[in-house]
Write a protein that holds these residues in place. Structure first.
Motif, PDB file in Angstrom:
ATOM      1  N   ARG A  79     -16.636-124.292  37.075  1.00 53.24           N
ATOM      2  CA  ARG A  79     -15.528-124.815  36.281  1.00 53.24           C
ATOM      3  C   ARG A  79     -16.026-125.106  34.807  1.00 53.24           C
ATOM      4  O   ARG A  79     -17.175-125.302  34.556  1.00 53.24           O
ATOM      5  CB  ARG A  79     -14.919-126.030  36.650  1.00 53.24           C
ATOM      6  N   LYS A  80     -15.109-125.154  33.876  1.00 55.37           N
ATOM      7  CA  LYS A  80     -15.242-125.550  32.401  1.00 55.37           C
ATOM      8  C   LYS A  80     -14.919-127.278  32.499  1.00 55.37           C
ATOM      9  O   LYS A  80     -13.794-127.523  32.438  1.00 55.37           O
ATOM     10  CB  LYS A  80     -14.715-125.074  31.266  1.00 55.37           C
ATOM     11  N   VAL A  81     -15.957-128.114  32.143  1.00 55.23           N
ATOM     12  CA  VAL A  81     -15.674-129.408  32.387  1.00 55.23           C
ATOM     13  C   VAL A  81     -16.049-130.032  31.066  1.00 55.23           C
ATOM     14  O   VAL A  81     -17.261-129.948  30.615  1.00 55.23           O
ATOM     15  CB  VAL A  81     -16.405-130.092  33.721  1.00 55.23           C
ATOM     16  N   ASP A  92     -11.122-126.704  32.189  1.00 53.59           N
ATOM     17  CA  ASP A  92     -10.502-126.974  33.740  1.00 53.59           C
ATOM     18  C   ASP A  92     -10.435-128.410  33.908  1.00 53.59           C
ATOM     19  O   ASP A  92      -9.485-128.939  34.700  1.00 53.59           O
ATOM     20  CB  ASP A  92     -11.470-126.490  34.646  1.00 53.59           C
ATOM     21  N   ARG A  93     -11.104-129.369  33.181  1.00 54.77           N
ATOM     22  CA  ARG A  93     -11.254-130.841  33.669  1.00 54.77           C
ATOM     23  C   ARG A  93     -11.830-131.397  32.326  1.00 54.77           C
ATOM     24  O   ARG A  93     -12.848-131.179  31.811  1.00 54.77           O
ATOM     25  CB  ARG A  93     -12.172-130.968  34.939  1.00 54.77           C
ATOM     26  N   CYS A 106      -5.094-128.372  33.386  1.00 53.28           N
ATOM     27  CA  CYS A 106      -6.541-129.233  33.044  1.00 53.28           C
ATOM     28  C   CYS A 106      -6.359-130.659  33.827  1.00 53.28           C
ATOM     29  O   CYS A 106      -5.352-131.266  33.437  1.00 53.28           O
ATOM     30  CB  CYS A 106      -6.554-129.194  31.395  1.00 53.28           C
ATOM     31  N   ARG A 107      -7.154-130.817  34.650  1.00 52.90           N
ATOM     32  CA  ARG A 107      -7.234-132.110  35.427  1.00 52.90           C
ATOM     33  C   ARG A 107      -7.842-133.109  34.445  1.00 52.90           C
ATOM     34  O   ARG A 107      -8.928-132.952  33.760  1.00 52.90           O
ATOM     35  CB  ARG A 107      -8.227-131.959  36.646  1.00 52.90           C
ATOM     36  N   VAL A 167     -17.168-129.433  40.385  1.00 55.57           N
ATOM     37  CA  VAL A 167     -17.058-128.889  39.220  1.00 55.57           C
ATOM     38  C   VAL A 167     -17.663-127.417  38.990  1.00 55.57           C
ATOM     39  O   VAL A 167     -17.618-126.699  38.126  1.00 55.57           O
ATOM     40  CB  VAL A 167     -17.914-129.707  38.240  1.00 55.57           C
ATOM     41  N   ARG A 168     -18.375-127.231  40.163  1.00 54.35           N
ATOM     42  CA  ARG A 168     -19.128-125.543  40.270  1.00 54.35           C
ATOM     43  C   ARG A 168     -18.041-124.678  39.706  1.00 54.35           C
ATOM     44  O   ARG A 168     -16.754-124.514  40.231  1.00 54.35           O
ATOM     45  CB  ARG A 168     -19.232-125.446  41.836  1.00 54.35           C
ATOM     46  N   ALA A 200     -21.898-125.030  36.578  1.00 54.40           N
ATOM     47  CA  ALA A 200     -20.801-125.166  35.709  1.00 54.40           C
ATOM     48  C   ALA A 200     -20.994-124.849  34.196  1.00 54.40           C
ATOM     49  O   ALA A 200     -22.091-124.936  34.013  1.00 54.40           O
ATOM     50  CB  ALA A 200     -20.182-126.747  36.077  1.00 54.40           C
ATOM     51  N   ASP A 237      -9.539-122.984  27.504  1.00 52.51           N
ATOM     52  CA  ASP A 237      -9.506-122.651  28.763  1.00 52.51           C
ATOM     53  C   ASP A 237     -10.132-123.837  29.802  1.00 52.51           C
ATOM     54  O   ASP A 237     -10.511-123.643  30.948  1.00 52.51           O
ATOM     55  CB  ASP A 237      -9.962-121.313  29.371  1.00 52.51           C
TER      56      ASP A 237
END
Length: 330
Positions: free
Chosen positions: A305-307, A178-179, A204-205, A302-303, A39, A176
């Motif tokens: 994803r941008k976290v 994601d979480r 976004c989470r 999270v794989r 990720a 962008d």
């Protein structure tokens, strides 16, 4: 503005007030963690604040807003708060910047190094009682008897809006995203970040992480009203403490903006602290490591994803580091 009093506009106002007094902290990619979880793992380094933690944002915003609205003479008797350490340091620092006297009330659970850090900033540190709630009783006495002004640790729209400036920075640096995974105790940090992030990027989470024991916000969200819990010693001591019997802002705020919520064990926190030290060469408090602890312990998706993880709090004694290493099996 919503019923909890925190809006995107309030957060933008906070950013204008705190500019020049608070650091706009870096968002850095962790190569090691990104490879490990397949990720983009980004670290928001609130440890770079002058006091080592995000709390400086909220305290600075509230003190500046009160002076802006009522003049500096309104704070002549000084400001006061109760704190597990980082908020106390923040109030002491922000008050000193404005030439305002400060008293910080702390429970006996607060580590000595945090007390010393508050006193080094010129504030008076008062040790009172065995819990955050008991320390807060002394705060109420100083407000009523000496006319001091309370700067709450989290349950105030000005404080939450100050913390929310982190959300604006996240959205600018990673539009962008994601979480975002945020340590959750009183709710000012997660609530403020959540308002900013959800207003700009609703998809976004926002994930909250609480301690496995003594988590007042966790219990209060289940019950639907503020619940008092017994405080316990923890590597994540900054996430201890109640949310206040008459919570008027952050319980509603967290309920509105948080998508999911997990609890992490002491062992998971210890492993995360050690991993961040080994791979990132950053010494952080347990409360700063709970985002990584949550990914590991709960296998969060999270794989690919941008976290973003919020790393806040660097007041770690060698004794606490040794305890973490032992618990992590290192």
């Amino acid at each position: 503005m919503s019923h909890h009093g925190v809006s995107l506009e309030a957060i933008h106002q906070a950013r204008r007030r705190i500019a020049g007094q608070v650091v706009r902290t870096p968002l850095v990619r962790s190569a090691a963690l990104s490879a490990r979880f397949e990720a983009e793992i980004l670290l928001k380094l609130e440890t770079c604040q002058p006091t080592g933690a995000f709390k400086l944002r909220g305290a600075t915003n509230m003190i500046a807003a009160l002076i802006e609205r009522h003049g500096s003479e309104a704070l002549a008797a000084g400001v006061v708060t109760a704190s597990t350490g980082n908020h106390g340091r923040a109030v002491a620092y922000a008050a000193a910047q404005q030439g305002v006297p400060a008293v910080i009330c702390l429970s006996r659970l607060v580590p000595p190094d945090k007390v010393a850090a508050i006193e080094a900033l010129g504030a008076e540190a008062r040790r009172v009682g065995a819990s955050q709630d008991e320390a807060f009783e002394e705060v109420e006495r100083l407000v009523s008897e000496r006319g001091m002004t309370l700067i709450p640790p989290f349950d105030d729209p000005l404080v939450a809006a100050g913390q929310g400036t982190i959300g604006l920075e996240l959205m600018e640096d990673c539009p962008d995203l994601d979480r975002v995974i945020v340590g959750l105790s009183g709710g000012g940090l997660l609530g403020g970040i959540g308002v900013a992030v959800k207003a700009i990027r609703p998809e976004c989470r926002v994930t909250g992480v609480s301690l496995s024991r003594g988590a007042a916000m966790w219990e209060s969200l289940q019950a639907g009203y503020p619940v008092a819990v017994e405080e316990v010693e923890s590597l994540g001591d900054s996430l201890g403490g109640g949310i206040g019997r008459d919570n008027r802002c952050t319980l509603a705020l967290v309920r509105e903006v948080m998508d999911d919520h997990v609890q992490v064990s002491e062992r998971a926190i210890a492993r995360a602290m050690v991993a961040i030290l080994e791979h990132e060469k950053r010494l952080v408090e347990g409360a700063a490591a709970v985002g990584l602890a949550a990914i590991e312990e709960h296998g969060l998706a999270v794989r690919g994803r941008k976290v973003a993880l919020i790393l806040s709090g660097n007041a770690v004694s060698l004794e606490i580091l040794d305890r973490a290493r032992v618990l992590a099996g290192r």
